[in-house]
Design a protein around this motif. Structure first.
Motif, PDB file in Angstrom:
ATOM      1  N   VAL A   1       0.848  -1.190   0.000  1.00 18.78           N
ATOM      2  CA  VAL A   1       0.000   0.000   0.000  1.00 18.78           C
ATOM      3  C   VAL A   1       0.881   1.236   0.000  1.00 18.78           C
ATOM      4  O   VAL A   1       0.589   2.229  -0.688  1.00 18.78           O
ATOM      5  CB  VAL A   1      -0.950  -0.014   1.216  1.00 18.78           C
ATOM      6  N   GLU A   2       1.977   1.192   0.740  1.00 20.06           N
ATOM      7  CA  GLU A   2       2.876   2.338   0.821  1.00 20.06           C
ATOM      8  C   GLU A   2       3.432   2.716  -0.551  1.00 20.06           C
ATOM      9  O   GLU A   2       3.611   3.904  -0.849  1.00 20.06           O
ATOM     10  CB  GLU A   2       4.027   2.060   1.804  1.00 20.06           C
ATOM     11  N   THR A   3       3.710   1.730  -1.386  1.00 15.38           N
ATOM     12  CA  THR A   3       4.221   2.007  -2.733  1.00 15.38           C
ATOM     13  C   THR A   3       3.189   2.784  -3.537  1.00 15.38           C
ATOM     14  O   THR A   3       3.526   3.764  -4.214  1.00 15.38           O
ATOM     15  CB  THR A   3       4.589   0.698  -3.453  1.00 15.38           C
ATOM     16  N   PHE A   4       1.931   2.351  -3.444  1.00 13.91           N
ATOM     17  CA  PHE A   4       0.866   3.058  -4.152  1.00 13.91           C
ATOM     18  C   PHE A   4       0.719   4.488  -3.631  1.00 13.91           C
ATOM     19  O   PHE A   4       0.608   5.443  -4.406  1.00 13.91           O
ATOM     20  CB  PHE A   4      -0.477   2.323  -4.006  1.00 13.91           C
ATOM     21  N   VAL A   5       0.711   4.629  -2.327  1.00  9.90           N
ATOM     22  CA  VAL A   5       0.543   5.957  -1.729  1.00  9.90           C
ATOM     23  C   VAL A   5       1.679   6.871  -2.173  1.00  9.90           C
ATOM     24  O   VAL A   5       1.448   8.009  -2.597  1.00  9.90           O
ATOM     25  CB  VAL A   5       0.467   5.859  -0.189  1.00  9.90           C
ATOM     26  N   GLN A   6       2.910   6.383  -2.088  1.00 11.59           N
ATOM     27  CA  GLN A   6       4.059   7.193  -2.486  1.00 11.59           C
ATOM     28  C   GLN A   6       3.976   7.574  -3.952  1.00 11.59           C
ATOM     29  O   GLN A   6       4.203   8.729  -4.322  1.00 11.59           O
ATOM     30  CB  GLN A   6       5.374   6.452  -2.207  1.00 11.59           C
ATOM     31  N   TYR A   7       3.640   6.619  -4.803  1.00 21.25           N
ATOM     32  CA  TYR A   7       3.543   6.910  -6.223  1.00 21.25           C
ATOM     33  C   TYR A   7       2.461   7.972  -6.490  1.00 21.25           C
ATOM     34  O   TYR A   7       2.680   8.920  -7.242  1.00 21.25           O
ATOM     35  CB  TYR A   7       3.243   5.645  -7.042  1.00 21.25           C
ATOM     36  N   LEU A   8       1.313   7.812  -5.887  1.00 23.66           N
ATOM     37  CA  LEU A   8       0.216   8.743  -6.104  1.00 23.66           C
ATOM     38  C   LEU A   8       0.545  10.137  -5.545  1.00 23.66           C
ATOM     39  O   LEU A   8       0.193  11.153  -6.159  1.00 23.66           O
ATOM     40  CB  LEU A   8      -1.074   8.209  -5.488  1.00 23.66           C
ATOM     41  N   GLU A   9       1.226  10.179  -4.419  1.00 21.67           N
ATOM     42  CA  GLU A   9       1.636  11.479  -3.883  1.00 21.67           C
ATOM     43  C   GLU A   9       2.624  12.159  -4.821  1.00 21.67           C
ATOM     44  O   GLU A   9       2.510  13.353  -5.106  1.00 21.67           O
ATOM     45  CB  GLU A   9       2.230  11.326  -2.478  1.00 21.67           C
ATOM     46  N   ASP A  10       3.597  11.397  -5.319  1.00 18.92           N
ATOM     47  CA  ASP A  10       4.574  11.952  -6.255  1.00 18.92           C
ATOM     48  C   ASP A  10       3.876  12.389  -7.541  1.00 18.92           C
ATOM     49  O   ASP A  10       4.191  13.433  -8.109  1.00 18.92           O
ATOM     50  CB  ASP A  10       5.660  10.920  -6.582  1.00 18.92           C
ATOM     51  N   TYR A  11       2.954  11.583  -8.018  1.00 22.35           N
ATOM     52  CA  TYR A  11       2.238  11.868  -9.255  1.00 22.35           C
ATOM     53  C   TYR A  11       1.378  13.129  -9.111  1.00 22.35           C
ATOM     54  O   TYR A  11       1.269  13.922 -10.038  1.00 22.35           O
ATOM     55  CB  TYR A  11       1.378  10.672  -9.650  1.00 22.35           C
ATOM     56  N   ALA A  12       0.787  13.314  -7.942  1.00 27.13           N
ATOM     57  CA  ALA A  12      -0.076  14.461  -7.707  1.00 27.13           C
ATOM     58  C   ALA A  12       0.706  15.783  -7.738  1.00 27.13           C
ATOM     59  O   ALA A  12       0.148  16.832  -8.061  1.00 27.13           O
ATOM     60  CB  ALA A  12      -0.793  14.318  -6.368  1.00 27.13           C
ATOM     61  N   GLU A  13       1.980  15.718  -7.391  1.00 29.03           N
ATOM     62  CA  GLU A  13       2.795  16.937  -7.397  1.00 29.03           C
ATOM     63  C   GLU A  13       3.076  17.303  -8.818  1.00 29.03           C
ATOM     64  O   GLU A  13       3.091  18.287  -9.346  1.00 29.03           O
ATOM     65  CB  GLU A  13       4.115  16.689  -6.662  1.00 29.03           C
TER      66      GLU A  13
END
Length: 116
Positions: free
Chosen positions: A104-116
Motif C-alpha cells: 500500500v505504501e508504494t501506491f501511496v508514495q507513487y500517487l503522492e509523487d504523481y499528484a505533485e
C-alpha cells in the motif's frame, strides 16, 4: 490457451465478473491444487461459472481458437514492447507505473509523487 479462453468469455458473455470468476477457478486449480489448465480443466472451470457452452463452442471452432491465440500473442508482444514484464502491471493516466505485487505504501508514495 487460458488467455484466449478468458478473452472469448469476455467477448461472448460480455461479463467481466464471469471472466474473473473463471480465472479464479483456473488459478486455484493450478496454483493450489497443481492441476494444469488443459482443455478439459478449462471446460470444467467454465462449467463452474456458467460459461461451459461458450467455451465448448470455442473448442469446437479451431479457426476462432487459432485467431484468439494469435490475438493474445500479439497483445503480449505489444505489452512486452511497452516494458510490461509481469503481472500485475499498473498504469496511471495511461502511463506505465510499476509491475508486480506492491505494498500500500508504494501506491501511496507513487500517487503522492504523481499528484505533485
Amino acid at each position: 490457451m487460458l488467455h484466449a479462453v478468458m478473452k472469448h468469455i469476455l467477448e461472448t458473455e460480455d461479463d467481466l465478473r464471469k471472466q474473473t470468476e473463471f480465472q479464479e477457478v483456473v488459478f486455484d486449480d493450478y496454483f493450489t491444487k497443481g492441476i494444469y489448465p488443459d482443455k478439459k480443466t478449462l471446460l470444467e472451470a467454465a462449467e463452474q461459472v456458467g460459461a461451459k457452452k461458450t467455451v465448448k463452442i470455442l473448442f469446437m471452432d479451431d479457426a476462432n481458437l487459432l485467431k484468439l491465440l494469435e490475438e493474445v500473442a500479439q497483445e503480449a508482444a505489444q505489452a512486452s514492447r511497452r516494458g510490461i514484464s509481469g503481472v500485475p502491471f499498473f498504469e496511471f493516466n495511461s502511463e506505465p507505473a510499476f509491475s508486480g505485487a506492491q505494498s500500500v505504501e508504494t501506491f501511496v508514495q507513487y500517487l503522492e509523487d504523481y499528484a505533485e
